[in-house]
Design a protein around this motif. Structure first.
Motif, PDB file in Angstrom:
ATOM      1  N   ASP A  76      11.850   7.371   4.789  1.00  0.00           N
ATOM      2  CA  ASP A  76      11.337   6.800   4.099  1.00  0.00           C
ATOM      3  C   ASP A  76      12.616   6.551   2.639  1.00  0.00           C
ATOM      4  N   PHE A  77      12.908   7.256   1.655  1.00  0.00           N
ATOM      5  CA  PHE A  77      13.754   6.439   0.772  1.00  0.00           C
ATOM      6  C   PHE A  77      15.147   7.875   1.431  1.00  0.00           C
ATOM      7  N   VAL A  78      16.377   7.504   0.191  1.00  0.00           N
ATOM      8  CA  VAL A  78      17.583   7.977   0.256  1.00  0.00           C
ATOM      9  C   VAL A  78      17.776   8.231  -1.629  1.00  0.00           C
ATOM     10  N   VAL A  79      17.614   8.804  -2.043  1.00  0.00           N
ATOM     11  CA  VAL A  79      18.113   9.060  -3.754  1.00  0.00           C
ATOM     12  C   VAL A  79      19.155   9.885  -3.883  1.00  0.00           C
ATOM     13  N   TRP A  80      20.078   9.319  -4.392  1.00  0.00           N
ATOM     14  CA  TRP A  80      21.800   9.156  -4.879  1.00  0.00           C
ATOM     15  C   TRP A  80      21.229  10.089  -6.576  1.00  0.00           C
ATOM     16  N   MET A  81      21.859  11.118  -6.364  1.00  0.00           N
ATOM     17  CA  MET A  81      22.114  11.474  -7.655  1.00  0.00           C
ATOM     18  C   MET A  81      23.378  12.096  -7.952  1.00  0.00           C
ATOM     19  N   ASP A  82      24.220  11.744  -9.216  1.00  0.00           N
ATOM     20  CA  ASP A  82      25.546  12.503  -9.392  1.00  0.00           C
ATOM     21  C   ASP A  82      25.637  13.512  -9.222  1.00  0.00           C
ATOM     22  N   SER A  83      26.764  15.148  -9.210  1.00  0.00           N
ATOM     23  CA  SER A  83      26.729  15.860  -9.198  1.00  0.00           C
ATOM     24  C   SER A  83      26.373  16.182 -10.829  1.00  0.00           C
ATOM     25  N   ASP A  84      26.472  15.603 -11.915  1.00  0.00           N
ATOM     26  CA  ASP A  84      25.982  16.345 -13.795  1.00  0.00           C
ATOM     27  C   ASP A  84      24.360  15.864 -13.608  1.00  0.00           C
ATOM     28  N   ALA A  85      23.009  15.370 -12.682  1.00  0.00           N
ATOM     29  CA  ALA A  85      22.260  14.828 -13.156  1.00  0.00           C
ATOM     30  C   ALA A  85      21.163  16.299 -12.454  1.00  0.00           C
ATOM     31  N   TYR A  86      20.125  16.416 -12.571  1.00  0.00           N
ATOM     32  CA  TYR A  86      18.603  17.045 -12.620  1.00  0.00           C
ATOM     33  C   TYR A  86      17.864  16.722 -12.430  1.00  0.00           C
ATOM     34  N   ILE A  87      16.747  16.699 -11.452  1.00  0.00           N
ATOM     35  CA  ILE A  87      15.301  16.649 -11.922  1.00  0.00           C
ATOM     36  C   ILE A  87      14.834  17.809 -12.623  1.00  0.00           C
ATOM     37  N   VAL A  88      13.880  16.724 -13.999  1.00  0.00           N
ATOM     38  CA  VAL A  88      13.587  18.123 -14.886  1.00  0.00           C
ATOM     39  C   VAL A  88      11.537  17.932 -15.054  1.00  0.00           C
ATOM     40  N   SER A  89      11.272  17.268 -13.990  1.00  0.00           N
ATOM     41  CA  SER A  89       9.814  17.587 -13.117  1.00  0.00           C
ATOM     42  C   SER A  89       9.964  17.948 -12.355  1.00  0.00           C
ATOM     43  N   SER A  90       8.185  18.657 -11.556  1.00  0.00           N
ATOM     44  CA  SER A  90       7.727  19.537 -10.683  1.00  0.00           C
ATOM     45  C   SER A  90       7.582  18.868  -9.831  1.00  0.00           C
ATOM     46  N   GLU A  91       6.871  17.474 -10.507  1.00  0.00           N
ATOM     47  CA  GLU A  91       5.990  16.982  -9.610  1.00  0.00           C
ATOM     48  C   GLU A  91       7.260  15.854  -8.063  1.00  0.00           C
ATOM     49  N   PRO A  92       6.089  15.622  -7.286  1.00  0.00           N
ATOM     50  CA  PRO A  92       7.333  15.414  -5.877  1.00  0.00           C
ATOM     51  C   PRO A  92       7.683  13.788  -6.761  1.00  0.00           C
ATOM     52  N   LEU A  93       8.950  13.306  -5.118  1.00  0.00           N
ATOM     53  CA  LEU A  93       9.467  11.583  -6.030  1.00  0.00           C
ATOM     54  C   LEU A  93       8.303  10.504  -5.960  1.00  0.00           C
ATOM     55  N   GLU A  94       7.727  10.758  -4.502  1.00  0.00           N
ATOM     56  CA  GLU A  94       6.532   9.732  -4.318  1.00  0.00           C
ATOM     57  C   GLU A  94       5.335   9.619  -5.199  1.00  0.00           C
ATOM     58  N   THR A  95       5.258  10.268  -7.078  1.00  0.00           N
ATOM     59  CA  THR A  95       4.532  10.562  -7.478  1.00  0.00           C
ATOM     60  C   THR A  95       4.717   9.019  -8.393  1.00  0.00           C
ATOM     61  N   VAL A  96       5.607   9.911  -8.948  1.00  0.00           N
ATOM     62  CA  VAL A  96       6.646   8.482  -9.635  1.00  0.00           C
ATOM     63  C   VAL A  96       6.862   7.352  -9.014  1.00  0.00           C
ATOM     64  N   LEU A  97       7.277   7.329  -7.956  1.00  0.00           N
ATOM     65  CA  LEU A  97       7.158   5.661  -6.663  1.00  0.00           C
ATOM     66  C   LEU A  97       6.162   5.181  -7.091  1.00  0.00           C
ATOM     67  N   VAL A  98       5.148   5.927  -7.167  1.00  0.00           N
ATOM     68  CA  VAL A  98       4.035   4.724  -6.486  1.00  0.00           C
ATOM     69  C   VAL A  98       3.511   4.594  -8.245  1.00  0.00           C
ATOM     70  N   GLN A  99       4.062   5.347  -9.018  1.00  0.00           N
ATOM     71  CA  GLN A  99       3.041   5.074 -10.143  1.00  0.00           C
ATOM     72  C   GLN A  99       4.182   3.940 -11.285  1.00  0.00           C
ATOM     73  N   ASN A 100       5.137   3.718 -10.424  1.00  0.00           N
ATOM     74  CA  ASN A 100       6.071   3.156 -11.004  1.00  0.00           C
ATOM     75  C   ASN A 100       6.175   0.729 -10.081  1.00  0.00           C
ATOM     76  N   GLY A 101       4.929   1.444  -9.158  1.00  0.00           N
ATOM     77  CA  GLY A 101       5.110   0.532  -7.947  1.00  0.00           C
ATOM     78  C   GLY A 101       6.604   0.558  -6.956  1.00  0.00           C
ATOM     79  N   LEU A 102       7.133   0.803  -7.102  1.00  0.00           N
ATOM     80  CA  LEU A 102       7.664   1.655  -5.579  1.00  0.00           C
ATOM     81  C   LEU A 102       7.636   1.679  -4.578  1.00  0.00           C
ATOM     82  N   LEU A 103       6.902   2.468  -4.803  1.00  0.00           N
ATOM     83  CA  LEU A 103       5.855   2.746  -3.128  1.00  0.00           C
ATOM     84  C   LEU A 103       4.581   2.634  -2.803  1.00  0.00           C
ATOM     85  N   ASN A 104       4.427   2.334  -1.654  1.00  0.00           N
ATOM     86  CA  ASN A 104       3.083   1.990  -1.728  1.00  0.00           C
ATOM     87  C   ASN A 104       2.139   3.232  -0.742  1.00  0.00           C
TER      88      ASN A 104
END
Length: 118
Positions: A76-104
């Motif tokens: 459904d979606f692809v996330v690209w991250m540079d090798s020096d980046a990491y996710i600091v949250s434990s919530e799923p990406l879908e939650t962030v995408l929905v909250q920001n209107g980027l996912l139905n």
């Protein structure tokens, strides 16, 4: 973090190795596919020498690699991250995408394949 566990400076893990594992664990926790693109020198050369003069810079290969990932219709979606980046949250990406209107959030297909690339 590596300095806390390494007894000898030669044992220090590179930062990007730590971020790779943090992101891999995050993806596993949420059921995402995770992969680091593996590209041969020959394939990289072809990407960068696509007929334009002068040849493209190596950063352009990221665009080509993302294009290849987007062709995978099982995601459904692809996330690209540079090798020096990491996710600091434990919530799923879908939650962030929905909250920001980027996912139905009412899309019944939104739990199809998910991919995180680094």
């Amino acid at each position: 973090m590596a300095k806390l566990v390494a007894k000898d400076p030669h044992e220090l893990t590179q930062f990007w190795s730590l971020t790779y594992h943090l992101n891999r664990f995050y993806a596993r926790l949420h059921g995402y596919r995770f992969r680091r693109p593996d590209i041969s020198n020959e394939a990289l050369f072809e990407m960068l020498h696509d007929g334009l003069e002068p040849p493209r810079r190596v950063q352009w290969s990221i665009v080509r690699l993302i294009q290849q990932e987007l062709e995978d219709r099982t995601c459904d979606f692809v996330v690209w991250m540079d090798s020096d980046a990491y996710i600091v949250s434990s919530e799923p990406l879908e939650t962030v995408l929905v909250q920001n209107g980027l996912l139905n959030s009412s899309d019944p297909n939104s739990s199809r394949g998910r991919q995180l690339s680094q």
